[in-house]
Enzyme design. Structure first.
Site, short mmCIF file in Angstrom:
data_model
loop_
_atom_site.label_atom_id
_atom_site.label_comp_id
_atom_site.label_asym_id
_atom_site.label_seq_id
_atom_site.Cartn_x
_atom_site.Cartn_y
_atom_site.Cartn_z
N ASN A 86 0.85 -1.19 0.00
CA ASN A 86 0.00 0.00 0.00
C ASN A 86 0.89 1.24 0.00
O ASN A 86 1.41 1.63 1.04
CB ASN A 86 -0.91 -0.03 1.24
CG ASN A 86 -1.88 1.13 1.25
OD1 ASN A 86 -2.04 1.82 0.23
ND2 ASN A 86 -2.53 1.36 2.37
N LYS A 124 0.04 4.29 -0.65
CA LYS A 124 -0.69 5.49 -0.19
C LYS A 124 -0.35 6.70 -1.07
O LYS A 124 -0.20 6.54 -2.28
CB LYS A 124 -0.37 5.77 1.29
CG LYS A 124 -0.44 4.51 2.16
CD LYS A 124 -0.36 4.82 3.61
CE LYS A 124 -0.19 3.52 4.40
NZ LYS A 124 -0.38 3.70 5.81
N HIS A 144 -10.09 1.23 4.16
CA HIS A 144 -8.81 1.41 4.88
C HIS A 144 -9.04 2.37 6.04
O HIS A 144 -9.84 3.31 5.94
CB HIS A 144 -7.76 1.95 3.92
CG HIS A 144 -6.38 1.93 4.52
ND1 HIS A 144 -5.95 2.91 5.37
CD2 HIS A 144 -5.38 1.03 4.43
CE1 HIS A 144 -4.72 2.62 5.77
NE2 HIS A 144 -4.34 1.48 5.20
N GLU A 196 -7.43 4.79 7.11
CA GLU A 196 -7.23 6.21 6.78
C GLU A 196 -8.46 6.78 6.08
O GLU A 196 -8.81 7.95 6.27
CB GLU A 196 -5.96 6.37 5.93
CG GLU A 196 -4.72 6.15 6.80
CD GLU A 196 -3.51 5.61 6.06
OE1 GLU A 196 -3.49 5.64 4.81
OE2 GLU A 196 -2.59 5.12 6.74
N GLU A 238 -6.36 -4.83 10.25
CA GLU A 238 -5.32 -3.83 10.51
C GLU A 238 -5.70 -3.03 11.76
O GLU A 238 -6.51 -2.08 11.66
CB GLU A 238 -5.20 -2.87 9.33
CG GLU A 238 -4.83 -3.55 8.03
CD GLU A 238 -4.16 -2.56 7.07
OE1 GLU A 238 -2.98 -2.76 6.78
OE2 GLU A 238 -4.81 -1.60 6.66
N GLY A 269 1.17 2.37 10.46
CA GLY A 269 2.07 3.51 10.30
C GLY A 269 2.67 4.03 11.58
O GLY A 269 3.17 5.15 11.61
N SER A 328 2.49 -1.97 10.47
CA SER A 328 3.92 -1.90 10.78
C SER A 328 4.64 -3.23 10.57
O SER A 328 5.52 -3.61 11.37
CB SER A 328 4.13 -1.36 12.20
OG SER A 328 3.59 -0.05 12.29
C1 PEP Z 1 -1.34 0.15 5.73
O1 PEP Z 1 -1.39 1.34 5.44
O2 PEP Z 1 -2.22 -0.61 5.35
C2 PEP Z 1 -0.22 -0.32 6.55
C3 PEP Z 1 -0.27 -1.53 7.01
O3 PEP Z 1 0.80 0.59 6.78
P1 PEP Z 1 2.14 0.32 7.62
O4 PEP Z 1 2.72 -1.00 7.15
O5 PEP Z 1 3.03 1.45 7.32
O6 PEP Z 1 1.73 0.24 9.05
#
Ligand code: PEP
Length: 256
Positions: free
Chosen positions: A9, A11, A97, A99, A169, A175, A215
């Protein structure tokens, strides 16, 4: 056995030019062994999708839209439809997602309409669910996650559900560099699978890929993948570095 699923992803982190360079680096490093074991998907910024389709043509690396709207066309300034995403090479689309839920106020009703539109127009949706830190601290993880799942998948025919990929998630891990314990994530994945079983029957639920995100790095990827109900990983920051993402994919070729 469920084929492992990995989604990068990106973004809003790369320009079109940078996306081309990153895609070329991944195409060169993702070998046949990885592609045999894993489905690999990249969700770039929307503007970079045609460039990625060119760069990845013939590579078996798939492309996902990072978002879509639930209508096919009309007065929805700034939005794109499932059929528009398909036209520029997407076969998957991210829906819900954290976000999008938090920054753009998307609720489960809208997410459900988007999921239906994606399935109707032949895109495979990746439905993202996950709790906030205060919900986790209040012991409400399963209530929140299963509620998002149920409302997101409302009125979707059971026969279509096995197609959907679910991404768990935890919002506090996306993030932030903070990670869920693999065993704690496995508990949620197992509950998501049981919840799917109630919606579409146990056989179909056994086929659904449920991936973990938050992460993920080359250092922790294998620990998640060793859990029986974790079928792959969604990777944000670490997917912007080709070496890190390929190391994560290599962890996906190992079955313990
Ligand atoms: C994501 O945005 O779906 C994600 C898992 O980001 P990160 O790996 O940076 O936590």
């Amino acid at each position: 056995m469920r084929r492992r699923f990995f989604l990068a992803n990106w973004k809003m982190n790369v320009t079109v030019r940078e996306a081309r360079v990153l895609a070329a680096a991944l195409r060169d490093r993702i070998d046949a062994v990885i592609l045999q074991a894993c489905e690999v998907v990249i969700a770039p910024p929307m503007l970079a999708m045609p460039t990625l389709a060119q760069e990845l043509a013939g590579s078996r690396i798939a492309i996902a839209g990072a978002n879509m709207y639930c209508e096919d066309k009309g007065p929805f300034t700034g939005e794109v439809s499932a059929s528009m995403l398909k036209e520029v090479g997407a076969s998957y689309v991210l829906i819900g997602h954290s976000e999008r839920r938090d920054l753009f106020h998307e609720d489960d009703g809208l997410i459900n309409r988007k999921l239906k539109a994606a399935l109707r127009d032949g895109l495979t949706p990746v439905l993202c669910v996950g709790e906030h830190a205060d919900e986790r601290d209040a012991g409400r993880v399963l209530e929140v996650v299963l509620g998002q799942l149920q409302r997101g998948l409302d009125e979707i025919d059971g026969s279509r559900l096995a197609q959907v990929v679910v991404a768990y998630e935890p919002v506090w891990a996306v993030g932030t560099g903070r990670t869920a314990q693999p065993q704690a994530a496995e508990l949620v994945h197992g509950s998501i699978r049981s919840g799917l079983g109630d919606l579409c029957g146990r056989n179909a639920a056994r086929r659904v890929r449920i991936v973990y995100g938050g992460s993920v790095t080359p250092t922790n990827a294998a620990a998640y993948l060793s859990q029986p109900d974790i079928d792959g990983l969604m990777v944000g920051a670490a997917s912007l570095d080709p070496d890190s993402f390929v190391q994560i994919l290599k962890a996906g070729t190992v079955r313990t």
